[in-house]
Design an enzyme around this catalytic site. Structure first.
Site, PDB file in Angstrom:
ATOM      1  N   HIS A  21       3.774  -2.109   3.117  1.00 49.45           N
ATOM      2  CA  HIS A  21       3.712  -0.737   2.602  1.00 49.45           C
ATOM      3  C   HIS A  21       4.986  -0.401   1.845  1.00 49.45           C
ATOM      4  CE1 HIS A  21       0.723  -0.740   5.806  1.00 49.45           C
ATOM      5  NE2 HIS A  21       0.118   0.210   5.111  1.00 49.45           N
ATOM      6  N   ASP A  54       0.818  -1.208   0.000  1.00 51.30           N
ATOM      7  CA  ASP A  54       0.000   0.000   0.000  1.00 51.30           C
ATOM      8  C   ASP A  54       0.859   1.269   0.000  1.00 51.30           C
ATOM      9  OD1 ASP A  54      -2.001  -1.856   0.390  1.00 51.30           O
ATOM     10  OD2 ASP A  54      -2.693  -1.028   2.302  1.00 51.30           O
TER      11      ASP A  54
HETATM   12 ZN   LIG Z   1      -2.504   3.301   3.103  1.00 50.94          ZN
END
Ligand SMILES: [Zn+2]
Length: 224
Positions: A173, A34
Site C-alpha cells: 500500500h 494500493d
Molecule cells: Zn485499498
C-alpha cells in the site's frame, strides 16, 4: 482475520478473478501498490522501483488521483500500469450495487484502465458478476500485511519472502498507514528478489485477459 497467502482452493473457487499469473516458470514477481497516489509516499516508491528497473501496478483511489493528477502521470510515464480501486475506497460488502458501480465509474474518469481491484478484496456476487464483464479483476496470492498495525516490518518482509513464487501478485500500500513498513521493506525486497534473478513486471490487461467467466460468490479475504 485475513490470509497472507491465498490458498489454491480459494483461487479455484473464484476463477474469474486473477490471483497470480499462471503458466510461468519465469522468475517474475508482480508487485502491486494500493490506495495511492499520495505525495508523501508514491514518489518514493517510484524512485525505489526505478533503482531496480522494476515495473509495478498501482491500484489508485480516484479521489487521490483527482487531488494529485501529476502523480498518476508520473507513474504512467515511468512505465508502470494503473488500475481502478474505486473513487472513494468503498467496501463492496457494505455498499449497494448501484452506488458501488457509480463509484467505480467515477474513478474510471480519473484512471483509464481495464484493471480493477476491489478495496478490501470484497465484492458481492452481483458486483463481481458485473465487474468481471467490464474489467480484469485483480486479486493477489500474497499479502505483505503492511496495512496491519499488529505486524512489524520484519513480519511483512517475511510474509512476502516465505510465500511469493514465480507469477505471484503481491500487495503493498502506498498509504500513510503502511508508510513506515513500506519504507523499511520495499528496498530490501527489491534487493532480495533482484539477487535471486527475478524481474518485476507490471500487470497488463493483455497479460491477464486469458480467462473469463462468472463468479458465484465472494472470498473471505481482506486487505486495506
Ligand atoms: Zn485499498
Amino acid at each position: 482475520m485475513y490470509l497472507i497467502k491465498t490458498p489454491r482452493v480459494i483461487q479455484k473457487l473464484f476463477p474469474s478473478f486473477h490471483w497470480r499469473v499462471e503458466a510461468t516458470d519465469n522468475p517474475v514477481i508482480y508487485l502491486t501498490f494500493d490506495d495511492g497516489p499520495i505525495p508523501q509516499l508514491t514518489p518514493w516508491v517510484l524512485e525505489q522501483l526505478a533503482h531496480f528497473n522494476a515495473k509495478a501496478t498501482f491500484f489508485c483511489v480516484g479521489n487521490n488521483v483527482r487531488r494529485y493528477p501529476e502523480l498518476l502521470t508520473q507513474t504512467l510515464a515511468a512505465g508502470h500500469s494503473v488500475g481502478n480501486h474505486t473513487m472513494h475506497h468503498l467496501d463492496g460488502w457494505k455498499s449497494d450495487n448501484v452506488p458501488y458501480f457509480h463509484d467505480v465509474r467515477h474513478c474510471a474518469l480519473q484512471v483509464k484502465s481495464s484493471l480493477f481491484r476491489p478495496p478490501y478484496g470484497r465484492l458481492k456476487p452481483a458486483q463481481a458478476q458485473f465487474l468481471t464483464r467490464h474489467y480484469e479483476v485483480v486479486m493477489w496470492d500474497v499479502l505483505s500485511g503492511d496495512f496491519d498495525p499488529e505486524l512489524t516490518a520484519e513480519d511483512c518482509y517475511q510474509n512476502v519472502v516465505r510465500n511469493a513464487s514465480p507469477g505471484s501478485i503481491v500487495v503493498f500500500h502506498d498509504s500513510l498507514k503502511a508508510e513506515d513498513k513500506l519504507r523499511s521493506i520495499l528496498p530490501r525486497l527489491l534487493q532480495y528478489y533482484a539477487d535471486l534473478g527475478y524481474r518485476f513486471e507490471a500487470l497488463t490487461p493483455e497479460l491477464l485477459a486469458q480467462k473469463d467467466g462468472i463468479t458465484a460468490n465472494t472470498p473471505q479475504l481482506q486487505t486495506a
